[in-house]
Each structure stands twice: as C-alpha cells, then as structure tokens.
Design an enzyme around this catalytic site. Sequence first.
Site, short mmCIF file in Angstrom:
data_model
loop_
_atom_site.label_atom_id
_atom_site.label_comp_id
_atom_site.label_asym_id
_atom_site.label_seq_id
_atom_site.Cartn_x
_atom_site.Cartn_y
_atom_site.Cartn_z
N LYS A 127 108.62 107.51 65.15
CA LYS A 127 109.65 107.85 66.14
C LYS A 127 109.11 108.98 67.01
O LYS A 127 108.84 110.08 66.50
CB LYS A 127 110.93 108.28 65.41
N HIS A 129 115.08 96.06 64.39
CA HIS A 129 115.38 97.48 64.55
C HIS A 129 116.23 97.96 63.38
O HIS A 129 116.92 97.18 62.74
CB HIS A 129 116.14 97.64 65.87
N SER A 130 116.18 99.25 63.14
CA SER A 130 117.06 99.82 62.12
C SER A 130 117.62 101.14 62.60
O SER A 130 116.95 101.91 63.27
CB SER A 130 116.27 100.05 60.82
N HIS A 155 115.43 102.43 57.77
CA HIS A 155 115.57 103.85 57.45
C HIS A 155 115.70 104.07 55.94
O HIS A 155 115.82 105.22 55.51
CB HIS A 155 116.84 104.43 58.10
MG LIG Z 1 113.63 101.93 69.10
#
Ligand SMILES: [Mg+2]
Length: 426
Positions: A197, A324-325, A353
């Site tokens: 991220k 996605h999460s 996650h």
């Molecule tokens: Mg993203």
Amino acid sequence: MSRIAEVRVTPILISDPPLLNLQGVHQPYTPRTIVEVITESGAVGLGETYGDTDYLKLAEAFGPRLVGAGLVVNDLLAAVTRCLSEVGAERVDNTVQAEGLRGSRTLGKIASSVASAFEVAIYDALGHELRLPVHALLGGKVRDAIEYSAYLFYRWAEHPEPDEPKDDWGAALDPEGVVAQAKRMAEDYGFSSFKLKGGVFEPAHEIAASRALAEAFPGQPVRLDPNGAWSVATSLEVAGALEGVLEYLEDPTTGTANMAEVAKKTSLPLATNMCVTAFDEIPEAFTADAVQVVLSDHHYWGGLRATQDLAAVCRTFGVGISMHSNTHLGISLAAMTQVAATIPGLRHACDTHRPWQTEDVITQPHTFSGGKIAVSDTPGLGVELDRDALAKLHNRWETSDARRRDDAAAMRRVHPDFTAPKFPRW
Ligand SMILES: [Mg+2]
C-alpha cells in the site's frame, strides 16, 4: 423450501492496527455490520459488510423486509436500492470523494455493499438448507484453494494511546521495514505474492521499497498501490522505474481519463479498485483501455453473482481480474474464497487484510497454507458464528462513539495539521 423467518443486523467494532495510507492511518477500531438470515427450519446464513452509519442504517432498514421472503437473490440489489429513500441516504453527496480509497462515493455503491451482505447470507442459508457449499450454488469450484497475497503496509509500531490495541509487528517506515514485514508474512502464512500500500511517502521512497521487495523475493509478484496519489506525469515516471519489477501498478492516478493516458505509455499493466468499481463505470474504462486488471470485490459489486458477472465482462473484453480487500473478518473471507473458487480466469493472487485482523466473529478463523486458503466443501460458507465474540464486539460498538472509518481524523491525533490530500498528491 423454507422461507426467511428472521433477520438480524448487528453493528460491531473490530480492532485494527495503525496502517498508513494516502488518507491517513487506520483507526484503533473500525465498524463492520454482521447480517444473519435465519430460515423457518433454523438454518442460519451469515453476511458481512461495511459498518459506517450510512451502510448500517440501510441494512437495518432493509433486513426486516426479507422476513417471509424465499431464499432468492435475484433482484436483491433493486430491493435494497428502493429502501434508500427510507433511511435518508439521499443525503450522500455523489460528487464528493468521501471514501477516497474506493473512488467517488455514490448511493449505488452503498446499496451494492449492503446488498452484498444479504446476498452472501442468503447463499449461506440456502447452502445449509440444501447441504451444499456456496461454490456449488454458484456453479461449482474450478480450484481447491485460493491464493492470497501478502498485504504490506507502511505502519506505525502502535496507536498513540496506551489503552489501544497493540501487536508485535513493529513499525515499517522504510524499505527495510517493508521487507522485514514481507518476510514475516511469507514465513508465517506462506505468501509468495506481495502488495504494498503506497501513497504514503514520496514516489522515490516507494520505488525503492518496491525494488527492495523484488530483490528480496526474486521472481515473485510485487504490486504497488498508491490509491491515485500521483499525477499522470509522476505515474509515468514511477511506471518507467518499475517496469520489469512490478506484476501490476494499481491506481497510480485517479479517474479513467488519467489512467488511460498512463496506460497508453507504459508496458506495466494497470489495475484498479478506484476507477472501475461499478458496472456503469465499465464501458468508458474498457473502451479507453484504461485498466488491464479489475480488482473485484463482492462488497463493491453487489455480491457473489455480481462478481461472476464482472468476471464475464472482463473475459469478454480481455481484461484481467483479481480481488481487492478492505478490512474484513472471516465471514467475508469465506465469501471471497467461495466466489474466487468459481472464476476460471482468476490468475492473480487475491488481496486480503486478514493477517492484520486479530479478532473474528467465527468459531474457527481461516488459516493460510502456502499463502492459500482451502475452499470449503461443507454446507454454505463453511463457517459458524461465534456468538460470544459477536456479543463482545457489539458491546464495544455500543459503548464507543466510533461510527465511521475516518483515517484522516486518526492521523490528526498525532499530526494535528493533517488533511486528506487533494489529488494528485505528487
Ligand atoms: Mg487499491
């Protein structure tokens, strides 16, 4: 066939580590909504979605409408959408990037996320009624285990207040810290795919961290996701620096037009969970070849069937699909795993996650083996509600005033002048 006898909607607060992103830092506790659909014969179906007030109010208003209905998922989104006016959700400003990490916030997205929890719960209940796993109800699994990626974050060692939840991961604020975190993720869970991220530090810093990951894990996929932090020019600089290093670059810039401009001038595939998050965003993005991989998310898209629909559209246009999460618990992880098992074209490890969430509302939280979760063949989602845990986390919600996720507010507790950045940040 048994009908729906009762619906329960329970707001909870779950602990969350101080993970950093463009918008700030995760709060110590984040809200989720747990849905139970109980049939006349006593089968319990479970669903989970966002717990911020707009989502919760809509779920609480919609739930009772299902009592007496059959276990039917077709048209569920339309029924939830009709409920929007009842809860005053029309207040939501469609033009505000109120949830900057998932693109613009719209009523449709709120309705889809709420519908997803009920759809998953109905599938789970149906699975228990019919003694079939959810994947069988979705057409059957094409794989026995789902590969997930290590979701790496820049992070603080701990939240600012002494009585807030703690863990032993330590800080990760430079390339060495990120690589150390990745090594522990690989050792503890077996992940062999890594997502960082980004959007936290200047691009050069995140290029260095991406390269450090690629060097530490040669030949293994690495992704970087700055959540649209960069201009087109900066995106192209980073893409140029990381061609041959990244598997894909996720949302380097905001908006379909900007993504298309970047995509035209780099060989790196661009992935998104920001500019294509709903069906009505697909035509423009696919026509412009703005994205090469769409990150599905059954919460965004309105459920498991919608995720399969998305996969079909992506297949039609030759666009890749991954997953996605957002912060989630075991009910959603079970749903993600069940639907991922049914999508033939899923060729990238899914995001989760999960390692960051130490609490759960199911009796046996999932375990990773070689970075994968086995696809359950037991009825429904294959998970059972832990009622004591649910009661404890609901009690936390009742005794707290935290009602929505606000990463910028959490950041201001440490850096009082912080404001969520205007796009592009760099
Ligand atoms: Mg993203």
